[in-house]
Structures are given as structure tokens and as C-alpha cells.
Enzyme design. Structure first.
Site, mmCIF file in Angstrom:
data_model
loop_
_atom_site.group_PDB
_atom_site.id
_atom_site.type_symbol
_atom_site.label_atom_id
_atom_site.label_comp_id
_atom_site.label_asym_id
_atom_site.label_seq_id
_atom_site.Cartn_x
_atom_site.Cartn_y
_atom_site.Cartn_z
ATOM 1 C CB SER A 46 -0.899 0.017 1.237
ATOM 2 O OG SER A 46 -0.111 0.303 2.380
ATOM 3 C CE LYS A 47 -1.607 7.110 -2.585
ATOM 4 N NZ LYS A 47 -3.037 7.302 -2.540
ATOM 5 N NE ARG A 48 0.421 0.735 6.147
ATOM 6 C CZ ARG A 48 1.041 -0.433 6.174
ATOM 7 N NH1 ARG A 48 2.185 -0.556 6.786
ATOM 8 N NH2 ARG A 48 0.497 -1.491 5.601
ATOM 9 C CG HIS A 49 4.378 -1.229 2.207
ATOM 10 N ND1 HIS A 49 3.080 -1.648 2.072
ATOM 11 C CD2 HIS A 49 4.878 -1.866 3.286
ATOM 12 C CE1 HIS A 49 2.808 -2.515 3.032
ATOM 13 N NE2 HIS A 49 3.873 -2.656 3.777
ATOM 14 N N GLY A 50 5.425 3.115 0.494
ATOM 15 C CA GLY A 50 6.138 3.957 -0.474
ATOM 16 C C GLY A 50 6.059 3.351 -1.859
#
Ligand code: GLU
Length: 467
Positions: free
Chosen positions: A242-246
Site C-alpha cells: 500500500s501507499k504506506r510502503h512507499g
């Protein structure tokens, strides 16, 4: 075209960028087709008109092009094929595999409420399924599939194995809406059939759809393609990417300076393996790739592995290809193009640099000594090495270098002699010398740099340090 020719496709919905998971799906389909002399097709699933802007589609094409995943023929627009989808729905109507349903949203809701109250399945069962067409009102209708109510639908998935779904779990899905537009489920099947797709390799988030799609194939009497539903990609923490992982889009990897060849190699290994092979070429990947090598558990994204592969690919690349890709990298990241001087210097320095960098930015950093113009401005760390004492010693180097023959042994002897005369070592003198020549603390060896930039430039850079 032989009868058994493999045809695969990548069918992205334009979201504004090529997701790393989508890129991996595209790669698997590309490898599978290319390794078998087959065709790899591209279909843009652009039925969501709000999201499907020309820019969003262009972003996907740009991502695929950068990755080097070439497709055969023109991309197919799913939206433009809506009339054909409607035609198939009407064909099923005529053959008795579908029916017109006049139920209103209110009626469907009432059905569901009653079903909930009586603890029955809330899957809608339309009263129109077996209605006599003579009883049809003059009112809007949808076309629903007359799905089998008994028995099971079985998918023989090349990755997941046999998947069995009870038909009581599947309702009579809508295929054509009351405004005449097709639903996604119908469009995918009709398109895959018409495009002659033999193998569908896609994310396992589509496994549930496969059962419903299977029913349409059966209703039409069409051959069912081989399905391979591949596990999704997870982040390093094991959670869904997800976005959280960059970095979710391939363009971000491009901007980080990984070459496309490394990206292909890395993505191929995300969920697929061939023995213990980690580093391989496209030709090897195409020859080796098969559905049997795809694993059933989610792959984890690992930046360190990507970077290592990137370093190996960059080291293996021919100089000309490397320069070409570096220029494309500079262009894509909005950096100034190389001047003729820089390009010539870089071409000369490349043999020294090979193996010492894993990304294009690292290459640029190491090549700073040929890219920078005099006066070389040392970065903060390098400046510390250039204290007054070192500057003084370096100034004495000039006459020695003026007379030395310009080869490694002579240069090394000159610097060593000077160091020893000052009661220090060659190693200690290397840091200020490096700072003067490269303005950096990381660079090729000082002698290599001198050989590449030549006597005049070396002396000029030394003179510059005296201010
Ligand atoms: N458009 C779908 C997606 O982007 C893929 C559909 C398919 O591969 O069948 O997830």
C-alpha cells in the site's frame, strides 16, 4: 498463426499510474507469451469514464514502455466495445441463457430484507427468471444470466489448483444494465474470447470473478482460457502493498534510478522462481518462465534485493547501452542533459566505475570527477579533508607531476615520495587529493582519476585548491 498459439493479455484499469503489482502481472503475461512465440495483447479496461482519462491511460503505456514490455497490435479499448458486449447479452437472451429482469431497486431491497428476516440467502432470485415474455411490461429492464442453481462451478486454476464454488453462492448476475451498458463481468469474458486469449494470468483478487465468468463461457459455449491467479505482492512487513510502503508506481522506481532490465528481473522473481536463479537475462526469463514456477504464497517486496540485482545488471551492461539508459534517466527525472565533454569523460571513466554503483544516481555521484567543471567545489565531507596542512603538501605535488610520465606507476611513485618526505603515508594523502580532484569522499582511485582527466586538468584542479 498456429492453432495452439499462446495469447495472453494485460488488462489494466487506468488508475493514473502503472502499479507495481500490475507491472508484475504484465511481465508474467509478456514472459509467458514471448517465451512461446505467442502474442501479448493490451486491453485498457476504461469503462469507468470518470477515471479513464487519456492521461491515466498514457501513464500505463509509458510505464509499460519504460519496462520494455512491448505489446502486439493496438491497445484495445474496452469501452469502445460496449456494442459488442450488448450483442452477446442479447444472444444469450435469445438462446435462453439469460432473461430480462424488470425488478426495481425497491423490489430487490424488499426481497433482501425478507430473506434476512427469514435467515435465507440474500442473493436475489428474480421472479422474472422463468416469466413468459408475453407477461413482460413495457418498462426498463436489465439482462441477467440464467445461472445454474444446482451443482458447482469448478475452476482448474494453474496456480491455485482446483477451486470449487457452489452454484447456490452465485446469483443471476446482471450482464447488461437498464441503460444498455455492459457490466464488467460480461465485458471481460467477451473481450478475452474475441481477442483469442488462451491464458489469463492475473491477480488472485480476481479468483472470485472467475467462477462467474466461467458461467458466461459455458452459456456461450466458448472455450474457457487457462486461468492462473497469482498471489498479490506484500510489503516488507508482510502486509498488502500500500501507499504506506512507499513507491507504488513503476515510474517511482525509474526515478530512483533502477534500470528497466533489473526491474524486470526483480519483478519476475516476485512470486515466480526457477531453481535458485536470482540474476538472469530476458532471454533466460522467457525461456524459463512457466505457470508451474509460480508460488501460492504472497511475495514480499525487498528493496535490498532489487538494489543488488540492479547493481549486477548495471555492471553487466555494455557501455553504450549504459550511457543510453543514463541519458534517458536524466531526461525522465528532469535533470540537465550531458554535455559533449561530460559524455566523453564518462565514456572514458566507465571502465573504472563499473561494478561500483547500483543505481544511476550512484553512478552520477561516483562519476562526479568527470562530470563537474572547475573549480571543483568540494562537498562538506570532502572539504574537511582539505585542511591547510594538506593544501600545503598538495601544492608541493605540482612540480613532481609536471615532470612525471603520465602512467600509474610514475604517479603513484610521485605521490608516495611526497608523502614520505612529510612523514606521512600515501593513504593519508589520498583523502585531500581525492577532495581536490573529485570534490567527494567517494570516487575511483586518485590515480585512476588523474589518468582519466589528464595532466593539465589535474594540475589545474590542484592549483584551484590554493584559492
Ligand atoms: N481490469 C482489471 C484490473 O485492473 C483486470 C481484469 C482482468 O485481468 O481480468 O484489476
Amino acid at each position: 498463426m498456429s492453432e495452439t498459439q499462446v495469447v495472453t493479455r494485460f488488462a489494466p484499469s487506468p488508475t493514473g499510474f502503472l502499479h507495481i503489482g500490475g507491472a508484475r502481472t504484465a511481465l508474467f503475461n509478456w514472459l509467458f507469451a514471448r517465451g512461446r512465440g505467442g502474442r501479448f495483447l493490451l486491453r485498457i479496461e476504461d469503462t469507468d469514464r470518470a477515471r479513464s482519462t487519456p492521461e491515466a491511460t498514457a501513464a500505463i503505456l509509458t510505464g509499460l514502455r519504460w519496462l520494455g514490455l512491448d505489446w502486439d497490435g493496438d491497445p484495445v479499448s474496452q469501452f469502445e466495445r460496449a456494442p459488442r458486449h450488448a450483442e452477446v447479452a442479447h444472444q444469450m437472451l435469445a438462446s435462453g441463457h439469460a432473461y430480462k429482469c424488470f425488478a426495481t431497486q425497491d423490489e430487490i431491497e424488499t426481497f433482501r430484507e425478507a430473506a434476512r428476516a427469514e435467515n435465507r440467502s440474500t442473493l436475489f432470485q428474480s421472479p422474472w427468471r422463468d416469466a413468459d415474455p408475453a407477461s413482460h411490461p413495457d418498462a426498463p429492464f436489465v439482462i441477467r444470466l440464467k445461472a445454474p442453481r444446482e451443482g458447482v462451478t469448478v475452476i482448474e486454476d494453474a496456480v491455485q489448483g482446483r477451486v470449487t464454488i457452489g452454484n447456490d453462492q452465485l446469483d443471476d448476475m446482471v450482464m447488461l444494465r437498464s441503460d444498455g451498458t455492459p457490466t464488467y463481468m460480461l465485458a471481460v469474458v467477451v473481450d478475452d474470447h474475441d481477442m483469442g486469449v488462451t491464458h489469463v494470468i492475473r491477480g488472485d483478487d480476481h479468483l472470485n470473478n472467475a467462477a462467474r465468468q466461467m458461467q458466461i463461457y459455458h452459456a456461450m459455449g466458448w472455450p474457457v482460457p487457462i486461468w492462473a491467479h497469482i498471489p498479490l505482492i506484500h510489503g516488507p512487513d508482510g502486509k498488502k502493498l500500500s501507499k504506506r510502503h512507499g513507491a507504488l508506481g513503476v515510474e517511482e522506481y525509474r526515478a530512483m534510478g533502477y534500470p528497466a532490465a533489473a526491474m524486470r528481473n526483480y519483478l519476475a522473481r516476485l512470486g515466480w522462481s526457477h531453481g535458485d536463479d536470482e540474476f538472469f537475462t530476458d532471454a533466460q526469463a522467457q525461456a524459463w518462465f512457466g505457470l508451474e514456477g509460480i508460488g501460492r504464497s504472497a511475495a514480499r517486496f525487498d528493496f535490498r534485493k532489487l538494489e543488488n540485482l540492479s547493481g549486477q545488471h548495471l555492471a553487466a551492461m555494455e557501455d553504450a547501452a549504459l550511457l543510453h539508459e543514463l541519458k534517458a534517466f536524466l531526461d525522465a527525472t528532469g535533470q540537465p542533459a550531458l554535455s559533449a565533454r561530460q559524455e566523453a569523460g564518462l565514456a572514458e571513466a566507465l571502465p573504472l566505475l563499473k561494478g561500483g554503483f547500483k543505481t544511476f544516481p550512484q553512478l552520477l555521484e561516483k562519476a562526479h570527477f568527470v562530470l563537474a567543471e572547475r573549480p571543483i567545489v568540494p562537498d562538506e565531507k570532502a572539504a574537511q579533508a582539505l585542511d591547510n596542512v594538506s593544501r600545503g603538501i598538495l601544492s608541493e605535488l605540482t612540480p613532481h607531476l609536471q615532470n612525471a610520465s603520465w602512467d600509474r606507476n610514475a604517479l603513484e611513485a610521485a605521490v608516495k615520495q611526497l608523502a614520505e618526505g612529510h612523514g606521512t603515508t600515501l593513504g593519508k594523502l589520498a583523502a585531500p587529493l581525492r577532495a581536490a580532484l573529485a570534490g567527494r569522499t567517494v570516487s575511483p582511485s586518485v590515480f585512476d582519476m588523474m589518468l582519466v582527466i589528464g595532466r593539465d586538468e589535474t594540475l589545474a584542479r590542484l592549483a584551484d585548491t590554493r584559492g
